[in-house]
Design an enzyme around this catalytic site. Structure first.
Site, mmCIF file in Angstrom:
data_model
loop_
_atom_site.group_PDB
_atom_site.id
_atom_site.type_symbol
_atom_site.label_atom_id
_atom_site.label_comp_id
_atom_site.label_asym_id
_atom_site.label_seq_id
_atom_site.Cartn_x
_atom_site.Cartn_y
_atom_site.Cartn_z
ATOM 1 N N LEU A 1 44.774 -23.690 -9.988
ATOM 2 C CA LEU A 1 43.409 -23.355 -10.471
ATOM 3 C C LEU A 1 42.447 -23.861 -9.855
ATOM 4 O O LEU A 1 42.422 -25.311 -9.172
ATOM 5 C CB LEU A 1 43.476 -23.512 -11.805
ATOM 6 C CG LEU A 1 44.568 -22.676 -12.823
ATOM 7 C CD1 LEU A 1 44.134 -22.680 -14.291
ATOM 8 C CD2 LEU A 1 44.654 -21.108 -12.506
ATOM 9 N N HIS B 1 38.545 -19.679 -11.213
ATOM 10 C CA HIS B 1 39.530 -19.335 -12.297
ATOM 11 C C HIS B 1 38.659 -19.674 -13.520
ATOM 12 O O HIS B 1 38.920 -19.221 -14.534
ATOM 13 C CB HIS B 1 40.982 -19.927 -12.078
ATOM 14 C CG HIS B 1 41.553 -19.545 -11.033
ATOM 15 N ND1 HIS B 1 41.856 -20.433 -9.963
ATOM 16 C CD2 HIS B 1 42.056 -18.410 -10.543
ATOM 17 C CE1 HIS B 1 42.699 -19.607 -8.900
ATOM 18 N NE2 HIS B 1 43.025 -18.560 -9.450
ATOM 19 N N ARG C 1 43.966 -21.050 -1.499
ATOM 20 C CA ARG C 1 44.615 -20.954 -0.115
ATOM 21 C C ARG C 1 43.830 -22.107 0.702
ATOM 22 O O ARG C 1 44.067 -22.243 1.846
ATOM 23 C CB ARG C 1 45.031 -19.789 0.621
ATOM 24 C CG ARG C 1 46.056 -19.056 -0.060
ATOM 25 C CD ARG C 1 46.459 -18.012 0.795
ATOM 26 N NE ARG C 1 47.665 -17.250 0.412
ATOM 27 C CZ ARG C 1 47.901 -16.426 -0.625
ATOM 28 N NH1 ARG C 1 46.586 -15.771 -1.146
ATOM 29 N NH2 ARG C 1 49.080 -15.997 -0.943
#
Length: 274
Positions: free
Chosen positions: A29, A33, A184
């Site tokens: 996270l 988020h 990512r």
């Protein structure tokens, strides 16, 4: 906050309360988020977040095996953001037998842009989200605008199946320098992290060009692709589309500029509403 791993356990925990606000995630996270969790908290409902890396939305050559699993850290972050319950099933719990039933979104929306470069991706997304909706039974579900096409696909699935879930979008959360937050981003080297800002700059250039001349979208798209290639990126697409359905821009409808490109071994996506 409680962390549960089983479907039956989750259902028992939610049995006596109102239908919750739900934030589905794949874990690892970041603030994007957590902003969705806080937005869910503001609805005055119990908040459930799921943490599940969904194999169905990864192609064989993609990063399923190396996608970061950081459950203990994620649970601490969720608790701090006001989440009431984290649902963290393993694959055997979610898919006790091969998932042969699938939810296939329409090709007109799902086979363009991301879908053109990640075949089957949105079938995997829709299938797991439908399953999670059946498990959690939320009244509200929150999805970030950074995954703009995913948001539109999920909205369409909810509409076409008459699911009793309100889909609430969350604005893209960015680092101080403007980079869209993504799990990512952690794959980027220090030099790549600095270079990653070029994707947002090119989207901004496209947005500015289209605001000045809505007939200049195609030229602006091509200029952005060329600029990224010149900097060593491998762009998949830079596209200006209607916000409503991501089809070709027409008339004076609200637009969005979307881009996906690979920098080194990391594929980044971003978008800007125009």
């Amino acid at each position: 906050m409680h962390v549960v791993h089983g479907i039956a356990e989750l259902r028992r925990a939610l049995a006596d309360g109102p239908r919750p606000a739900f934030v589905p995630t794949m874990g690892n996270l970041h603030e994007g988020h957590l902003a969705l969790v806080r937005q869910a908290r503001s609805r005055g409902l119990p908040v459930v977040a799921s943490i599940f890396v969904n194999r169905l939305q990864f192609a064989p050559h993609e990063d399923f095996d190396r996608y970061p699993r950081t459950l203990a850290r994620d649970a601490d972050l969720l608790a701090g953001a006001g989440c009431d319950l984290a649902f963290a099933p393993d694959e055997r719990e979610m898919y006790p037998q091969p998932q042969t039933y699938e939810v296939r979104p329409p090709a007109a929306l799902a086979d363009i842009l991301e879908g053109a470069f990640r075949p089957g991706f949105f079938t995997g997304v829709c299938t797991v989200v439908m399953k999670l909706f059946q498990i959690v039974q939320p009244g509200v579900a929150l999805f970030g605008k950074k995954d703009y096409q995913q948001l539109r696909v999920i909205e369409g699935m909810v509409r076409d199946f008459a699911l009793p879930v309100e889909i609430v979008p969350g604005e893209t959360v960015r680092a101080d320098d403007g980079l869209a937050l993504s799990s990512r981003n952690g794959y980027l080297s220090a030099a790549e992290r600095t270079e990653a800002l070029a994707l947002r700059r090119q989207l901004q250039a496209v947005a500015d060009a289209v605001r000045a001349d809505r007939n200049g979208a195609a030229a602006a798209e091509q200029a952005a692709m060329q600029a990224l290639r010149a900097r060593g990126w491998q762009p998949d697409y830079v596209a200006v589309r209607r916000r409503s359905d991501l089809l070709a821009a027409e008339g004076d409808e609200p637009l969005v500029a979307l881009a996906a490109a690979r920098l080194g071994n990391t594929r980044l996506i971003d978008n800007l509403e125009i």
